[in-house]
Design an enzyme around this catalytic site. Structure first.
Site, PDB file in Angstrom:
ATOM      1  N   ARG A   1      -2.679 129.166 -61.629  1.00 12.81           N
ATOM      2  CA  ARG A   1      -3.877 129.475 -62.415  1.00 12.81           C
ATOM      3  C   ARG A   1      -4.729 128.219 -62.650  1.00 12.81           C
ATOM      4  O   ARG A   1      -5.949 128.286 -62.674  1.00 12.81           O
ATOM      5  CB  ARG A   1      -3.490 130.103 -63.750  1.00 12.81           C
ATOM      6  CG  ARG A   1      -2.882 131.477 -63.578  1.00 12.81           C
ATOM      7  CD  ARG A   1      -2.256 131.951 -64.860  1.00 12.81           C
ATOM      8  NE  ARG A   1      -3.237 132.422 -65.799  1.00 12.81           N
ATOM      9  CZ  ARG A   1      -3.167 132.248 -67.110  1.00 12.81           C
ATOM     10  NH1 ARG A   1      -2.176 131.587 -67.646  1.00 12.81           N
ATOM     11  NH2 ARG A   1      -4.104 132.708 -67.893  1.00 12.81           N
TER      12      ARG A   1
ATOM     13  N   ARG B   1     -15.688 133.442 -65.629  1.00 11.95           N
ATOM     14  CA  ARG B   1     -14.730 132.581 -64.933  1.00 11.95           C
ATOM     15  C   ARG B   1     -15.153 132.285 -63.499  1.00 11.95           C
ATOM     16  O   ARG B   1     -14.483 131.520 -62.815  1.00 11.95           O
ATOM     17  CB  ARG B   1     -13.380 133.273 -64.901  1.00 11.95           C
ATOM     18  CG  ARG B   1     -12.336 132.684 -65.841  1.00 11.95           C
ATOM     19  CD  ARG B   1     -11.158 133.620 -65.811  1.00 11.95           C
ATOM     20  NE  ARG B   1      -9.900 133.088 -66.147  1.00 11.95           N
ATOM     21  CZ  ARG B   1      -9.218 133.409 -67.248  1.00 11.95           C
ATOM     22  NH1 ARG B   1      -9.771 134.156 -68.179  1.00 11.95           N
ATOM     23  NH2 ARG B   1      -8.006 132.969 -67.422  1.00 11.95           N
TER      24      ARG B   1
ATOM     25  N   ARG C   1       4.636 135.745 -71.703  1.00 14.80           N
ATOM     26  CA  ARG C   1       3.772 136.437 -70.754  1.00 14.80           C
ATOM     27  C   ARG C   1       4.180 136.071 -69.330  1.00 14.80           C
ATOM     28  O   ARG C   1       4.489 134.925 -69.049  1.00 14.80           O
ATOM     29  CB  ARG C   1       2.322 136.023 -70.976  1.00 14.80           C
ATOM     30  CG  ARG C   1       1.610 136.909 -71.963  1.00 14.80           C
ATOM     31  CD  ARG C   1       0.333 136.305 -72.466  1.00 14.80           C
ATOM     32  NE  ARG C   1      -0.463 135.621 -71.464  1.00 14.80           N
ATOM     33  CZ  ARG C   1      -1.654 135.078 -71.702  1.00 14.80           C
ATOM     34  NH1 ARG C   1      -2.173 135.158 -72.918  1.00 14.80           N
ATOM     35  NH2 ARG C   1      -2.317 134.461 -70.770  1.00 14.80           N
TER      36      ARG C   1
ATOM     37  N   LYS D   1      -7.430 128.627 -75.923  1.00 14.58           N
ATOM     38  CA  LYS D   1      -8.625 129.444 -76.153  1.00 14.58           C
ATOM     39  C   LYS D   1      -8.325 130.620 -77.084  1.00 14.58           C
ATOM     40  O   LYS D   1      -9.062 130.872 -78.027  1.00 14.58           O
ATOM     41  CB  LYS D   1      -9.188 129.983 -74.827  1.00 14.58           C
ATOM     42  CG  LYS D   1      -9.668 128.907 -73.868  1.00 14.58           C
ATOM     43  CD  LYS D   1     -10.540 129.499 -72.762  1.00 14.58           C
ATOM     44  CE  LYS D   1      -9.787 130.399 -71.805  1.00 14.58           C
ATOM     45  NZ  LYS D   1      -8.794 129.684 -70.972  1.00 14.58           N
TER      46      LYS D   1
ATOM     47  N   ARG E   1       4.935 129.018 -74.601  1.00 16.03           N
ATOM     48  CA  ARG E   1       4.173 129.993 -75.396  1.00 16.03           C
ATOM     49  C   ARG E   1       4.890 131.344 -75.492  1.00 16.03           C
ATOM     50  O   ARG E   1       5.447 131.836 -74.530  1.00 16.03           O
ATOM     51  CB  ARG E   1       2.799 130.187 -74.759  1.00 16.03           C
ATOM     52  CG  ARG E   1       1.915 131.161 -75.518  1.00 16.03           C
ATOM     53  CD  ARG E   1       0.468 130.930 -75.274  1.00 16.03           C
ATOM     54  NE  ARG E   1       0.079 131.122 -73.893  1.00 16.03           N
ATOM     55  CZ  ARG E   1      -1.137 130.848 -73.432  1.00 16.03           C
ATOM     56  NH1 ARG E   1      -2.051 130.364 -74.246  1.00 16.03           N
ATOM     57  NH2 ARG E   1      -1.421 131.048 -72.179  1.00 16.03           N
TER      58      ARG E   1
HETATM   59  P1  AMP Z   1      -6.183 134.999 -69.732  1.00 16.03           P
HETATM   60  O1  AMP Z   1      -5.330 135.684 -70.725  1.00 16.03           O
HETATM   61  O2  AMP Z   1      -7.589 134.838 -70.204  1.00 16.03           O
HETATM   62  O3  AMP Z   1      -5.626 133.711 -69.262  1.00 16.03           O
HETATM   63  O4  AMP Z   1      -6.269 135.952 -68.434  1.00 16.03           O
HETATM   64  C1  AMP Z   1      -5.115 136.371 -67.750  1.00 16.03           C
HETATM   65  C2  AMP Z   1      -5.442 136.853 -66.343  1.00 16.03           C
HETATM   66  O5  AMP Z   1      -6.399 137.916 -66.386  1.00 16.03           O
HETATM   67  C3  AMP Z   1      -6.070 135.826 -65.405  1.00 16.03           C
HETATM   68  O6  AMP Z   1      -5.110 135.010 -64.801  1.00 16.03           O
HETATM   69  C4  AMP Z   1      -6.773 136.723 -64.402  1.00 16.03           C
HETATM   70  O7  AMP Z   1      -5.885 137.298 -63.484  1.00 16.03           O
HETATM   71  C5  AMP Z   1      -7.298 137.834 -65.292  1.00 16.03           C
HETATM   72  N1  AMP Z   1      -8.646 137.512 -65.834  1.00 16.03           N
HETATM   73  C6  AMP Z   1      -8.940 137.237 -67.128  1.00 16.03           C
HETATM   74  N2  AMP Z   1     -10.253 136.980 -67.283  1.00 16.03           N
HETATM   75  C7  AMP Z   1     -10.809 137.088 -66.049  1.00 16.03           C
HETATM   76  C8  AMP Z   1     -12.119 136.926 -65.540  1.00 16.03           C
HETATM   77  N3  AMP Z   1     -13.157 136.599 -66.325  1.00 16.03           N
HETATM   78  N4  AMP Z   1     -12.310 137.115 -64.210  1.00 16.03           N
HETATM   79  C9  AMP Z   1     -11.292 137.453 -63.393  1.00 16.03           C
HETATM   80  N5  AMP Z   1     -10.034 137.614 -63.806  1.00 16.03           N
HETATM   81  C10 AMP Z   1      -9.768 137.441 -65.115  1.00 16.03           C
END
Ligand code: AMP
Length: 213
Positions: free
Chosen positions: A167, A89, A156, A14, A123
Site C-alpha cells: 500500500r 487517492r 485489519r 488519518k 493497529r
Molecule cells: P483505507 O482504510 O483508507 O486505508 O482504505 C483501505 C483500502 O480501501 C485501500 O487499500 C484501497 O484498496 C481501498 N480504497 C480506499 N480509498 C480508496 C480510494 N480513494 N480509491 C481507491 N481505493 C480506495
C-alpha cells in the site's frame, strides 16, 4: 460550512485524527476505506466487486469510488461540510472532486514510511464501533478488548506487513503526486506526522482555526 481533506500515506493516523476532528468541528468523517469495508461486510454489489482490492491493498476502480463519495456527500448530514479521509487517492479522483466541490483545506500528514510499517502492524480496531487502538502506542485498557463496548479487537487484513508495504508503494506511485495538485490550488498545509496523536491533532486544529481568522 467547512470541507476538509485529511491526506497522507496509509497508516499515517488519518482515521484517528479524522474521528477527533469530526467530533470537534461537528462535521462527518467520510472515510472511503470504512465505507468500502462496510460494503464488503454487507456483501452489497459494490462490496462484492471491491473485496479483492481491499484484501490486496490495491486501489479500487475510480468510477466506483467517485460514485460512492458522490452519494455519501449528498446525504443531509454533509450539508455543513465534511472531512474526507482516504479520498482522493488518484489524479482522476482529484479532478472529479474539483468538479464536485471546493475544498477549504488539505491537511497533509508527512511521516517516514518505515515508522508507518510499525504503526500499522500493531493497529487493532473494534469491529463493532470502529474505534482504533495500537498495541504499543494507544492500547485499550484491557488487552485485546474495546474500551467502549467490550468487543474483541481485530487486525485489519490490510494492516498485515506485506500488505502495508504494498500500500505504501501504491501511495508513493499514485497518491503522493496529488500533493503538487493541492499545492497549486494553494490550500495544502503540511502536518508533521511524527508528533504523536495529540501533537498531530494540535497542528491540525491550529491550521483549521486559521481558516476563520
Ligand atoms: P483505507 O482504510 O483508507 O486505508 O482504505 C483501505 C483500502 O480501501 C485501500 O487499500 C484501497 O484498496 C481501498 N480504497 C480506499 N480509498 C480508496 C480510494 N480513494 N480509491 C481507491 N481505493 C480506495
Amino acid at each position: 460550512m467547512m470541507k476538509l481533506i485529511i491526506f497522507g500515506p496509509p497508516s499515517a493516523g488519518k482515521g484517528t485524527q479524522a474521528q477527533r476532528l469530526s467530533k470537534k468541528y461537528g462535521i462527518p468523517q467520510v472515510a472511503t476505506g470504512d465505507l468500502l469495508r462496510e460494503a464488503v461486510a454487507k456483501k452489497t454489489p459494490l462490496g462484492v466487486k471491491i473485496k479483492s482490492y481491499l484484501d490486496t491493498g490495491k486501489l479500487g476502480p475510480d468510477d466506483l469510488i467517485v460514485q460512492l463519495i458522490r452519494d455519501r456527500v449528498s446525504k443531509p448530514d454533509c450539508k455543513n461540510g465534511y472531512l474526507l479521509d482516504g479520498f482522493p487517492r488518484t489524479m482522476d479522483q482529484a479532478r472529479e472532486l474539483d468538479k464536485m466541490s471546493q475544498v477549504d483545506l488539505v491537511l497533509n500528514i508527512v511521516v517516514d514510511h518505515e515508522a508507518l510499517v510499525e504503526r500499522a502492524v500493531g493497529r487493532r480496531i473494534c469491529p463493532k464501533c470502529a474505534a482504533v487502538y495500537h498495541v504499543k502506542f494507544n492500547p485499550p485498557k484491557k488487552q485485546g478488548v474495546c474500551d467502549k463496548d467490550n468487543a474483541q479487537l481485530v487486525q485489519r487484513e490490510d494492516d498485515k506487513e506485506e500488505t502495508v508495504r504494498r500500500r505504501l508503494k501504491v501511495y508513493s506511485e499514485q497518491t503522493a503526486p496529488l500533493v503538487e495538485h493541492f499545492k497549486k490550488k494553494g490550500n495544502l498545509v503540511d502536518i508533521d506526522g511524527s508528533k504523536g496523536i495529540d501533537g498531530v491533532f494540535d497542528q491540525m486544529v491550529r491550521a483549521i482555526d486559521k481558516l476563520h481568522k
